[in-house]
Design an enzyme around this catalytic site. Structure first.
Site, mmCIF file in Angstrom:
data_model
loop_
_atom_site.group_PDB
_atom_site.id
_atom_site.type_symbol
_atom_site.label_atom_id
_atom_site.label_comp_id
_atom_site.label_asym_id
_atom_site.label_seq_id
_atom_site.Cartn_x
_atom_site.Cartn_y
_atom_site.Cartn_z
ATOM 1 C CG ASP A 1 -1.996 -1.020 1.222
ATOM 2 O OD1 ASP A 1 -2.164 -1.688 0.177
ATOM 3 O OD2 ASP A 1 -2.681 -1.163 2.255
ATOM 4 C CB ALA B 1 -2.320 -9.731 3.496
ATOM 5 C CB THR C 1 -19.590 -2.487 7.680
ATOM 6 O OG1 THR C 1 -19.195 -2.297 6.319
ATOM 7 C CG2 THR C 1 -19.246 -3.907 8.097
ATOM 8 N N GLY D 1 -21.863 1.679 13.046
ATOM 9 C CA GLY D 1 -21.938 0.268 13.412
ATOM 10 C C GLY D 1 -22.320 -0.633 12.251
ATOM 11 C CG ASP E 1 -9.466 -5.436 4.895
ATOM 12 O OD1 ASP E 1 -10.425 -5.855 4.217
ATOM 13 O OD2 ASP E 1 -8.538 -4.755 4.420
ATOM 14 C CB ALA F 1 -8.697 -1.406 12.981
HETATM 15 O O1 RIB Z 1 -9.220 -2.850 2.580
HETATM 16 C C1 RIB Z 1 -8.018 -2.133 2.556
HETATM 17 C C2 RIB Z 1 -7.082 -2.737 1.557
HETATM 18 O O2 RIB Z 1 -7.671 -2.605 0.280
HETATM 19 C C3 RIB Z 1 -5.749 -2.060 1.447
HETATM 20 O O3 RIB Z 1 -4.780 -2.599 2.316
HETATM 21 C C4 RIB Z 1 -5.406 -2.194 -0.025
HETATM 22 O O4 RIB Z 1 -4.308 -3.009 -0.270
HETATM 23 C C5 RIB Z 1 -6.663 -2.727 -0.690
HETATM 24 O O5 RIB Z 1 -6.549 -4.069 -0.949
#
Ligand code: RIB
Length: 284
Positions: free
Chosen positions: A11, A40, A198, A203, A230, A260
């Site tokens: 990123d 990831a 979401t 919320g 994520d 986060a």
């Molecule tokens: O959801 C965030 C992610 O979306 C970032 O880390 C970027 O790499 C994209 O995949």
């Protein structure tokens, strides 16, 4: 065990006062190069909370990609199923984060679109009690993953795309934001599916079999919302793998996702278990 099937990206995060409009150039006040990718990130979110996580993914064959894979291993993610794709660079994301912490993202898939499932990948997915998939890999791979799965299947339909029946028909829980929901579920039969939507600081809603519950997020000072979704998905998968019911898992995940957002970068402020437990104690 949780199997996450998804993307790994580098990123490039630009801090800007506001996002550029078409044709406009804006100057960033800071640039961060950090590890991301929805797959990831979700794997790391689950691992930080104590989940046993295997990531099925592909990275490029350069030194930085190897570092990314090593970094995932240092987070406790099993990377034996992270393939190195020859002659390809890893996925990249250009992310602008504005003064309100809102992001906009452009992704170049790179190795993520080279990923195909080997026999070993398929058996890792089949053995998992929870399989978590997003859509930064090819749709055919996502479909194959959910079809091979024997455990609970969670789909985060991001980036937004219409969902074919061959995919949705195998999903137990769908996690989407408002925009993704509109695109993903247009004309779709949701039947026995649990749909979690979401809404950022407002919320999440949990809809299952005709009932709808609202789960609040917690109040935090938002710096960057990148990776909040994520974190929600990874934390939700971790709680489901522990045997939590959907609503409790959503409450746990909503707290993790709020925490986060307090630092720049998708993974920087992803919480560990005791942070979420402490925050939950404070609100109950
Ligand atoms: O959801 C965030 C992610 O979306 C970032 O880390 C970027 O790499 C994209 O995949």
């Amino acid at each position: 065990m949780i199997a996450v099937v998804g993307s790994v990206n580098i990123d490039f995060v630009f801090e800007v006062e506001r996002h550029p409009t078409p044709g406009e150039t804006v100057t960033a006040s800071a640039l961060h190069t950090i590890y991301g990718g929805k797959g990831a990130n979700q794997a790391v979110a689950a691992a930080r909370l104590g989940g046993v996580v295997t990531l099925v993914a592909a990275v490029g064959d350069d030194a930085q990609s190897t570092e990314m894979r090593d970094d995932l291993a240092s987070e406790g993610v099993d990377v034996t199923r992270v393939q190195i794709a020859g002659g390809t660079s890893s996925g990249l994301a250009a992310i602008t984060v504005d003064a309100h912490g809102e992001n906009s993202i452009v992704v170049y898939p790179g190795a993520n679109h080279v990923l195909t499932l080997s026999d070993g990948d398929r058996s890792a997915i089949a053995m998992a009690s929870v399989v978590l998939v997003q859509l930064e890999v090819e749709m055919a791979v996502a479909i194959e993953a959910v079809q091979v799965a024997t455990g609970t299947v969670i789909l985060n339909a991001a980036p937004a795309t219409p969902l074919p029946k061959a995919l949705l028909g195998h999903v137990d829980t769908l996690i989407v934001n408002e925009h993704e929901r509109t695109v993903a579920l247009e004309g779709a039969e949701t039947g026995a599916l649990t749909v979690i939507t979401t809404f950022g600081a407002e919320g999440v809603s949990v809809e299952a079999r005709g009932t709808s519950d609202h789960v609040p997020s917690i109040e935090v000072e938002v710096v960057d919302t990148t990776g909040a979704g994520d974190t929600f998905c990874g934390a939700f998968a971790e709680a489901v793998a522990r045997g939590e019911a959907v609503l409790n898992a959503a409450k746990w995940a909503a707290v993790a996702a709020s925490l986060a957002t307090t630092q720049i970068g998708a993974r920087t402020a992803m919480p560990i278990r005791r942070d979420v437990e402490r925050a939950l104690r404070e609100i109950t």
